[in-house]
Write an enzyme that holds these catalytic residues in place. Structure first.
Site, PDB file in Angstrom:
ATOM      1  N   ASP A   1     -72.973  39.534 -85.016  1.00  0.00           N
ATOM      2  CA  ASP A   1     -73.340  38.328 -85.970  1.00  0.00           C
ATOM      3  C   ASP A   1     -74.648  37.830 -86.103  1.00  0.00           C
ATOM      4  O   ASP A   1     -75.457  37.606 -85.285  1.00  0.00           O
ATOM      5  CB  ASP A   1     -72.706  37.375 -84.985  1.00  0.00           C
ATOM      6  CG  ASP A   1     -72.527  35.809 -85.611  1.00  0.00           C
ATOM      7  OD1 ASP A   1     -73.256  35.475 -85.934  1.00  0.00           O
ATOM      8  OD2 ASP A   1     -71.837  34.969 -84.803  1.00  0.00           O
ATOM      9  N   VAL A   2     -75.527  38.080 -87.903  1.00  0.00           N
ATOM     10  CA  VAL A   2     -76.604  38.169 -87.437  1.00  0.00           C
ATOM     11  C   VAL A   2     -76.746  35.925 -87.468  1.00  0.00           C
ATOM     12  O   VAL A   2     -78.028  35.898 -87.075  1.00  0.00           O
ATOM     13  CB  VAL A   2     -76.906  36.924 -89.046  1.00  0.00           C
ATOM     14  CG1 VAL A   2     -76.590  39.024 -89.350  1.00  0.00           C
ATOM     15  CG2 VAL A   2     -75.796  36.863 -89.718  1.00  0.00           C
TER      16      VAL A   2
ATOM     17  N   TYR B   1     -74.200  24.887 -98.487  1.00  0.00           N
ATOM     18  CA  TYR B   1     -74.678  25.863 -99.305  1.00  0.00           C
ATOM     19  C   TYR B   1     -75.702  25.998 -99.995  1.00  0.00           C
ATOM     20  O   TYR B   1     -76.923  27.072-100.091  1.00  0.00           O
ATOM     21  CB  TYR B   1     -73.586  26.743-100.056  1.00  0.00           C
ATOM     22  CG  TYR B   1     -73.315  27.387-100.730  1.00  0.00           C
ATOM     23  CD1 TYR B   1     -73.611  29.088 -99.030  1.00  0.00           C
ATOM     24  CD2 TYR B   1     -73.988  27.925-101.682  1.00  0.00           C
ATOM     25  CE1 TYR B   1     -73.104  30.430-100.727  1.00  0.00           C
ATOM     26  CE2 TYR B   1     -73.584  29.432-102.514  1.00  0.00           C
ATOM     27  CZ  TYR B   1     -73.700  30.248-101.492  1.00  0.00           C
ATOM     28  OH  TYR B   1     -73.420  31.463-102.238  1.00  0.00           O
TER      29      TYR B   1
ATOM     30  N   THR C   1     -65.749  39.213-105.872  1.00  0.00           N
ATOM     31  CA  THR C   1     -65.888  39.189-104.454  1.00  0.00           C
ATOM     32  C   THR C   1     -64.466  38.310-103.500  1.00  0.00           C
ATOM     33  O   THR C   1     -63.788  37.755-104.123  1.00  0.00           O
ATOM     34  CB  THR C   1     -66.969  38.938-103.700  1.00  0.00           C
ATOM     35  OG1 THR C   1     -67.117  37.582-103.193  1.00  0.00           O
ATOM     36  CG2 THR C   1     -68.401  39.841-104.039  1.00  0.00           C
TER      37      THR C   1
END
Ligand code: NDP
Length: 258
Positions: free
Chosen positions: A62-63, A154, A189
């Site tokens: 998990d970054v 975002y 994606t």
């Protein structure tokens, strides 16, 4: 085989853009680690690459979690020997009008898209500095170059990721390391499928109408293929990308000129 002998880590490598980048770099000769939270997805990607005779490993991470990133970095260095290429691709993209964005959502997006890029870069940069060679590719977005409604969180995270890219690029400019951002428009994606679902639910339109809304931002009236992003990542990591650093490269079908 321009990347023969190079070790590469791709975060968010379990699907979408990360999966395409992993294949592209591995086909160019790099030994790759694909990393994400979903162990089943990264193991499937690594198995597919290995079945084609390429070197690939799956390491769960998990970054947004420093301990998890450091454990992944140690395991990656152990498996690859050296990590010369880092592709910070892991990301999430929820959408909401800003008045409905919770602090929890804000922190989650920043934690993955911005802090994740910082933590992974911090983990792998010392080795690159020691060897005097490295490539960092941050998968940002056109949302890092301009604003759009309903994705303020975002947009803020991607602008931050690009600012980080430019600053680190300057810091290591004379150390044999390049740091760049790739800024795609909508790519075909699972993330874009999720965007279609969100628009469908929130605007009460059909999935076809939601997709048309997304395609309205595309001058070529199509979603970008993940392989188009991977090809630019490969160019930045190879010999001919040596002179490019601190850039935010848009792959947006000319959208930015409108
Ligand atoms: P997907 O949702 O298809 O894949 C995202 C990947 O990131 C998955 O492997 C996911 O795995 C991983 N990920 C998410 N959160 C974390 C986390 N905390 N730690 C580690 N891995 C994580 O997205 P895309 O392939 O579409 O997007 C990849 C990147 O490209 C993102 O940064 C995105 O913002 C950017 N981008 C995408 C565009 C698009 O239209 N799709 C356009 C412009 C930019 P898991 O959930 O298992 O952890």
């Amino acid at each position: 085989m321009s990347l023969k002998g190079r070790g590469a880590v791709i975060t968010g490598g379990g699907r979408g853009i990360g999966k395409a980048v992993a294949r592209c770099l591995a086909e160019a000769g790099a030994s790759v680690v694909v990393s994400a939270r979903s162990t089943n997805e990264i193991e499937a990607v690594a198995a597919e690459l290995k079945a084609d005779g390429l070197e690939a490993h799956a390491i769960t991470c998990d970054v947004s979690d420093e301990a998890s990133v450091n454990a992944m970095a140690s395991a990656a260095m152990e498996r690859l020997g050296t990590v010369d290429i880092l592709v910070n691709n892991a990301g999430i993209a929820p959408s909401n009008p800003v008045k409905r964005v919770t602090l929890e959502e804000w922190n989650r997006v920043m934690g993955i898209n911005v802090t994740g890029t910082f933590l992974c870069t911090k983990a792998f940069l010392p080795g690159m500095l020691e060897r005097g060679w490295g490539r960092v590719v941050n998968v940002a977005s056109v949302a890092g170059l301009r604003g759009s409604r309903y994705i303020a969180t975002y947009c803020a995270s991607k602008h931050a990721q690009i600012g980080f890219t430019r600053a680190v690029a300057d810091e290591v400019a004379d150390k044999g390391i390049t740091v760049n951002a790739i800024c795609p428009g909508y790519v075909d994606t699972p993330m874009t499928e999720y965007s279609v679902t969100q628009i469908t639910e929130k605007a009460g339109v059909s999935p076809e109408e939601a997709l048309q809304h997304i395609l309205a931002t595309s001058p070529q009236k199509r979603l970008i293929r993940p392989e188009e992003i991977a090809a630019v990542a490969l160019m930045l990591c190879g010999k001919d990308g040596e002179g490019i650093s601190g850039q935010a490269i848009a792959i947006d079908q000319g959208q930015g000129n409108h």
